[in-house]
Design a protein around this motif. Sequence first.
Motif, mmCIF file in Angstrom:
data_model
loop_
_atom_site.group_PDB
_atom_site.id
_atom_site.type_symbol
_atom_site.label_atom_id
_atom_site.label_comp_id
_atom_site.label_asym_id
_atom_site.label_seq_id
_atom_site.Cartn_x
_atom_site.Cartn_y
_atom_site.Cartn_z
ATOM 1 N N GLN A 264 -74.154 -30.602 -70.180
ATOM 2 C CA GLN A 264 -74.302 -31.914 -69.553
ATOM 3 C C GLN A 264 -72.967 -32.518 -69.135
ATOM 4 O O GLN A 264 -72.922 -33.642 -68.641
ATOM 5 C CB GLN A 264 -75.032 -32.858 -70.505
ATOM 6 C CG GLN A 264 -76.432 -32.399 -70.861
ATOM 7 C CD GLN A 264 -77.107 -33.314 -71.873
ATOM 8 O OE1 GLN A 264 -76.734 -34.476 -72.036
ATOM 9 N NE2 GLN A 264 -78.106 -32.790 -72.573
ATOM 10 N N ASN A 265 -71.898 -31.780 -69.376
ATOM 11 C CA ASN A 265 -70.555 -32.222 -68.954
ATOM 12 C C ASN A 265 -70.229 -33.611 -69.522
ATOM 13 O O ASN A 265 -69.781 -34.506 -68.807
ATOM 14 C CB ASN A 265 -70.454 -32.227 -67.422
ATOM 15 C CG ASN A 265 -69.005 -32.215 -66.955
ATOM 16 O OD1 ASN A 265 -68.112 -31.742 -67.668
ATOM 17 N ND2 ASN A 265 -68.762 -32.742 -65.764
ATOM 18 N N GLU A 343 -73.292 -15.574 -57.918
ATOM 19 C CA GLU A 343 -73.200 -16.637 -58.906
ATOM 20 C C GLU A 343 -72.025 -16.413 -59.857
ATOM 21 O O GLU A 343 -71.957 -17.032 -60.917
ATOM 22 C CB GLU A 343 -74.511 -16.708 -59.711
ATOM 23 C CG GLU A 343 -75.745 -16.929 -58.861
ATOM 24 C CD GLU A 343 -75.713 -18.272 -58.175
ATOM 25 O OE1 GLU A 343 -75.144 -19.212 -58.752
ATOM 26 O OE2 GLU A 343 -76.250 -18.379 -57.062
ATOM 27 N N ASP A 344 -71.119 -15.521 -59.501
ATOM 28 C CA ASP A 344 -70.004 -15.191 -60.369
ATOM 29 C C ASP A 344 -69.225 -16.451 -60.706
ATOM 30 O O ASP A 344 -68.800 -17.208 -59.831
ATOM 31 C CB ASP A 344 -69.091 -14.183 -59.669
ATOM 32 C CG ASP A 344 -68.088 -13.556 -60.623
ATOM 33 O OD1 ASP A 344 -67.645 -12.435 -60.346
ATOM 34 O OD2 ASP A 344 -67.756 -14.202 -61.642
ATOM 35 N N GLU A 345 -69.025 -16.680 -61.998
ATOM 36 C CA GLU A 345 -68.351 -17.897 -62.427
ATOM 37 C C GLU A 345 -66.916 -17.958 -61.919
ATOM 38 O O GLU A 345 -66.350 -19.042 -61.783
ATOM 39 C CB GLU A 345 -68.353 -17.982 -63.947
ATOM 40 C CG GLU A 345 -67.603 -16.870 -64.644
ATOM 41 C CD GLU A 345 -67.862 -16.846 -66.125
ATOM 42 O OE1 GLU A 345 -66.882 -16.924 -66.889
ATOM 43 O OE2 GLU A 345 -69.022 -16.754 -66.526
ATOM 44 N N GLU A 350 -65.597 -24.983 -61.708
ATOM 45 C CA GLU A 350 -66.302 -25.899 -62.605
ATOM 46 C C GLU A 350 -67.252 -25.146 -63.530
ATOM 47 O O GLU A 350 -67.321 -25.415 -64.738
ATOM 48 C CB GLU A 350 -67.096 -26.933 -61.790
ATOM 49 C CG GLU A 350 -67.820 -27.941 -62.672
ATOM 50 C CD GLU A 350 -68.580 -28.976 -61.862
ATOM 51 O OE1 GLU A 350 -69.366 -29.734 -62.464
ATOM 52 O OE2 GLU A 350 -68.397 -29.012 -60.622
ATOM 53 N N LEU A 351 -67.986 -24.155 -62.972
ATOM 54 C CA LEU A 351 -68.879 -23.351 -63.796
ATOM 55 C C LEU A 351 -68.081 -22.544 -64.815
ATOM 56 O O LEU A 351 -68.471 -22.442 -65.982
ATOM 57 C CB LEU A 351 -69.698 -22.417 -62.911
ATOM 58 C CG LEU A 351 -70.639 -21.452 -63.645
ATOM 59 C CD1 LEU A 351 -71.667 -22.213 -64.459
ATOM 60 C CD2 LEU A 351 -71.317 -20.520 -62.644
ATOM 61 N N ALA A 352 -66.949 -21.986 -64.376
ATOM 62 C CA ALA A 352 -66.117 -21.208 -65.296
ATOM 63 C C ALA A 352 -65.627 -22.068 -66.449
ATOM 64 O O ALA A 352 -65.582 -21.623 -67.604
ATOM 65 C CB ALA A 352 -64.941 -20.600 -64.544
ATOM 66 N N ALA A 353 -65.276 -23.336 -66.149
ATOM 67 C CA ALA A 353 -64.797 -24.230 -67.197
ATOM 68 C C ALA A 353 -65.908 -24.551 -68.194
ATOM 69 O O ALA A 353 -65.675 -24.618 -69.404
ATOM 70 C CB ALA A 353 -64.262 -25.513 -66.570
ATOM 71 N N ARG A 354 -67.119 -24.725 -67.686
ATOM 72 C CA ARG A 354 -68.245 -25.019 -68.580
ATOM 73 C C ARG A 354 -68.566 -23.826 -69.470
ATOM 74 O O ARG A 354 -68.868 -23.984 -70.646
ATOM 75 C CB ARG A 354 -69.479 -25.415 -67.768
ATOM 76 C CG ARG A 354 -69.376 -26.779 -67.110
ATOM 77 C CD ARG A 354 -70.729 -27.225 -66.595
ATOM 78 N NE ARG A 354 -70.649 -28.481 -65.882
ATOM 79 C CZ ARG A 354 -71.697 -29.177 -65.459
ATOM 80 N NH1 ARG A 354 -72.910 -28.683 -65.676
ATOM 81 N NH2 ARG A 354 -71.548 -30.308 -64.821
#
Length: 373
Positions: A264-265, A343-345, A350-354
Motif C-alpha cells: 500500500q506504499n 512486467e520485469d521489475e 517503483e515496483l522494484a523498490a516495493r
Amino acid sequence: MQGECDGADRVPPYRTIRVAPLAEPVAAMADEEAWLARERYPVLMGFRPVFGPARERRTEADGKARWQLLSYFGAPTPQSARDGLGSHFRRRAHEAREAGDEETRAACQAAAERLDREALDELTVLGERYRVVRAENVIRSGPAGPEPPRPSDPDPAAPGTARRLPDRTAGFVLDAAAPTGPSEGILKAELLASAHREGDEPQVREDARRAAVTHPGGVLLPPAFLFAEEECGAWRSETGDSGTPQEARDSLTMLLRVLAPALQNLDEATRAVYKEAADRLDEERGVELRFAGRRLRLVRVERFVRIGPDGPEGPRPSDYDPDEPVLVQDERMRAEEVDVEDEDEADDPELAARVALLQRLTEEELARRNGDT
C-alpha cells in the motif's frame, strides 16, 4: 434428530444427527458455551464457501469407507483446492521415490500432472478416491457484532509460532453420524435447513436447493478464525481462515508489519502506527484491535460440510471459480503472446523498490518470530 438409542439404524447414517450425553468435562463446557452463543449471537451470517481436498479410505476394523480431510482446508476457490491436491500427490510421489516405490511414485506423479491440465473435482489413485470438498463458513452475530473465540477454543501457541502447530483438520473424519452435544446438534439442524438466503442469485438458490436434496446430512468441522473490520456498521474479512485464534493474530501482524507497508506504499508515520498496533496485539493477545480510526475483531467461524449417500459435497456450478489449471493458463498466455518479462521489475523503479521493501520487511519479521532479533 435422534438420541443415541432411538433406532438410528433405521435412518441412513449420513442423515443422522445423533445427540449423546457429554461425559468429558471439556466437551461439556464447549457445548454449554455453544448454547450461550445461541443467545448472545442469534443470527447466522456469512455462508461463504471454502474448499479443500479429501480422500476416501476403508478401515480394517469394519471395512467401511470414510472420507478424511487432507492438510489445510479453507481454499477460497475450487481451483485453489485442486492445486492443493496436486501438491499432495507431488509430495507422495517424492516420498515414494525416496522409498523406492516406483508404482506409487508413477501413479501420484500422473495424478499431479492431470490436475495441472484438468479441472478435476474427483479422481481415483491407487484404488482410493479423492475429492475436492465444499464447506460453508458461517459466523454467529448479535447486537454487538460477530462472535469472537470462545474460552474453550484451543489457543496454545505463543505469538509468531502458531503455524508450527499441527493442522487440526488434517485427517479429520467426515462422519455425519458421530455423537454430538445438544447445542452442536441444533446448529447442524439449523444449517441443514438453511438451503439458501434471501437475495441470492437464481443459480445460487437453485444449487442450494439441489444440495439440500442430494446431500441432506452434514458435519461440523473444527472452527476457523479470522479478523474482520467494521465499516459503516458492517463487517468484512481482513485476513483469511486460520486454525487457531493466535494463527489469525499472526496473520494480522504479518499484514500490518509487512504486507500493508510494502503493497500500500504507506508513509513512515503510518507504518509506525501499524507496527505499534501489531506489537500491541502480540502483547495483549486480545480479540479487538483499534488503530488509525480502524476497528478489527477476531471472529469465530463455523464450517459446515454437507454429506450425501456418496460422501461429502463437491463444488457447485455457481461457486466462484475464475482460475484455470496452471498449464492451461500457461498455454493460453503463450497463445496470446503475453510476454511476462514485460512486467520485469527492473523496468519499473517503483515496483522494484516495493519488491525490495517487501523482501526486507519479510526477512525482518521472520527473524523476529524466530527469535533472531
